[in-house]
Design a protein around this motif. Structure first.
Motif, PDB file in Angstrom:
ATOM      1  N   LEU A  37     -10.355 -40.760  26.933  1.00 19.49           N
ATOM      2  CA  LEU A  37     -11.522 -41.563  26.577  1.00 19.49           C
ATOM      3  C   LEU A  37     -12.623 -40.762  25.891  1.00 19.49           C
ATOM      4  O   LEU A  37     -13.476 -41.328  25.217  1.00 19.49           O
ATOM      5  CB  LEU A  37     -12.078 -42.262  27.822  1.00 19.49           C
ATOM      6  N   ASP A  38     -12.629 -39.459  26.074  1.00 17.18           N
ATOM      7  CA  ASP A  38     -13.592 -38.575  25.406  1.00 17.18           C
ATOM      8  C   ASP A  38     -12.871 -37.322  24.904  1.00 17.18           C
ATOM      9  O   ASP A  38     -13.145 -36.211  25.342  1.00 17.18           O
ATOM     10  CB  ASP A  38     -14.732 -38.202  26.362  1.00 17.18           C
ATOM     11  N   PRO A  39     -11.927 -37.498  23.973  1.00 13.24           N
ATOM     12  CA  PRO A  39     -11.111 -36.359  23.526  1.00 13.24           C
ATOM     13  C   PRO A  39     -11.912 -35.268  22.819  1.00 13.24           C
ATOM     14  O   PRO A  39     -11.471 -34.122  22.787  1.00 13.24           O
ATOM     15  CB  PRO A  39     -10.090 -36.999  22.579  1.00 13.24           C
ATOM     16  N   ASP A  40     -13.076 -35.596  22.274  1.00 15.13           N
ATOM     17  CA  ASP A  40     -13.898 -34.602  21.581  1.00 15.13           C
ATOM     18  C   ASP A  40     -14.852 -33.880  22.537  1.00 15.13           C
ATOM     19  O   ASP A  40     -15.660 -33.065  22.104  1.00 15.13           O
ATOM     20  CB  ASP A  40     -14.706 -35.262  20.461  1.00 15.13           C
ATOM     21  N   ASN A  41     -14.762 -34.222  23.823  1.00 14.34           N
ATOM     22  CA  ASN A  41     -15.617 -33.607  24.838  1.00 14.34           C
ATOM     23  C   ASN A  41     -17.107 -33.766  24.499  1.00 14.34           C
ATOM     24  O   ASN A  41     -17.898 -32.847  24.635  1.00 14.34           O
ATOM     25  CB  ASN A  41     -15.263 -32.127  25.022  1.00 14.34           C
ATOM     26  N   SER A  42     -17.466 -34.976  24.068  1.00 12.21           N
ATOM     27  CA  SER A  42     -18.843 -35.269  23.658  1.00 12.21           C
ATOM     28  C   SER A  42     -19.790 -35.469  24.835  1.00 12.21           C
ATOM     29  O   SER A  42     -20.995 -35.455  24.665  1.00 12.21           O
ATOM     30  CB  SER A  42     -18.868 -36.522  22.782  1.00 12.21           C
ATOM     31  N   VAL A  83     -14.356 -41.457  39.333  1.00 12.12           N
ATOM     32  CA  VAL A  83     -13.443 -40.479  39.938  1.00 12.12           C
ATOM     33  C   VAL A  83     -12.247 -40.227  39.021  1.00 12.12           C
ATOM     34  O   VAL A  83     -11.873 -39.086  38.764  1.00 12.12           O
ATOM     35  CB  VAL A  83     -12.967 -40.967  41.322  1.00 12.12           C
ATOM     36  N   SER A  84     -11.668 -41.309  38.513  1.00 13.35           N
ATOM     37  CA  SER A  84     -10.512 -41.189  37.613  1.00 13.35           C
ATOM     38  C   SER A  84     -10.891 -40.473  36.326  1.00 13.35           C
ATOM     39  O   SER A  84     -10.042 -39.862  35.684  1.00 13.35           O
ATOM     40  CB  SER A  84      -9.978 -42.576  37.249  1.00 13.35           C
ATOM     41  N   PHE A  85     -12.160 -40.535  35.966  1.00  9.28           N
ATOM     42  CA  PHE A  85     -12.604 -39.990  34.695  1.00  9.28           C
ATOM     43  C   PHE A  85     -12.411 -38.483  34.604  1.00  9.28           C
ATOM     44  O   PHE A  85     -11.823 -37.992  33.653  1.00  9.28           O
ATOM     45  CB  PHE A  85     -14.071 -40.355  34.441  1.00  9.28           C
ATOM     46  N   ASP A  86     -12.875 -37.745  35.610  1.00  7.59           N
ATOM     47  CA  ASP A  86     -12.777 -36.280  35.463  1.00  7.59           C
ATOM     48  C   ASP A  86     -12.832 -35.495  36.774  1.00  7.59           C
ATOM     49  O   ASP A  86     -13.204 -34.331  36.781  1.00  7.59           O
ATOM     50  CB  ASP A  86     -13.854 -35.761  34.513  1.00  7.59           C
ATOM     51  N   LYS A  87     -12.398 -36.106  37.869  1.00  5.82           N
ATOM     52  CA  LYS A  87     -12.408 -35.360  39.132  1.00  5.82           C
ATOM     53  C   LYS A  87     -11.482 -34.146  39.067  1.00  5.82           C
ATOM     54  O   LYS A  87     -11.794 -33.086  39.591  1.00  5.82           O
ATOM     55  CB  LYS A  87     -12.007 -36.261  40.302  1.00  5.82           C
ATOM     56  N   TYR A  88     -10.333 -34.305  38.433  1.00  2.54           N
ATOM     57  CA  TYR A  88      -9.368 -33.220  38.328  1.00  2.54           C
ATOM     58  C   TYR A  88      -9.249 -32.759  36.879  1.00  2.54           C
ATOM     59  O   TYR A  88      -9.464 -33.531  35.951  1.00  2.54           O
ATOM     60  CB  TYR A  88      -8.007 -33.656  38.868  1.00  2.54           C
TER      61      TYR A  88
END
Length: 166
Positions: free
Chosen positions: A143-148, A127-132
């Protein structure tokens, strides 16, 4: 962290401003932001700055809502009862690990204390990863700044052979 349109999430990510000395024999924990129910969990914590404590639950945690604040619904792993050890006040923020030794959540609160090892709630990393979308409301930005698309990362131990430490 408060989202103006919805509720709350509970997470913090810290960035070290100096390298950890190799003589400390650091281990940098991996993480797992997938929607997979763990079969068992472990937490390592230092209640009120005390010596390291380890607690384990051999049952599946359940998806739950942590009440008392305006946290988003069903965004927590609920540890009904620890099979080994317990958490205490001051353990908040400690990591919840799955059986693959990856962080899957962080402790928000609960009722556990010495003599009563029940009802702990960990904000789900998934949830914290990318809910918003806002950078301040997600871990993905960091944690994934390159959007890999990576959602799992193994831990890293920079010193495996202690003979290499000077």
């Amino acid at each position: 962290t408060k989202n103006n349109d919805n509720g709350y999430l509970d997470f913090t990510l810290l960035k070290l401003n100096t390298k950890v000395p190799l003589t400390y024999r650091p281990y940098f924990a991996g993480w797992d932001a997938r929607d997979i129910y763990p079969s068992k969990t472990v937490t390592i914590h230092h209640p009120w700055g005390d010596v390291k404590k380890i607690s384990a639950d051999y049952d599946n945690p359940v998806s739950a809502t942590y009440t008392g604040y305006e946290y988003d619904l069903f965004t927590f792993w609920h540890i009904k009862e620890w099979d080994y050890g317990t958490t205490e006040g001051g353990s908040s923020g400690s990591a919840l690990f799955n059986s693959d030794k990856r962080v899957i959540g962080t402790l928000t609160g609960g009722e556990a204390e010495c003599g009563s090892s029940v009802n702990d709630y960990y904000q789900k990393l998934l949830v914290s990863f990318d809910k918003y979308q806002a950078d301040t409301m997600q871990l993905k930005h960091w944690l994934d700044p390159d959007n890999s698309g990576v959602r799992v990362l193994d831990g890293y131990e920079p010193v495996i052979n202690t003979n290499n430490i000077t």
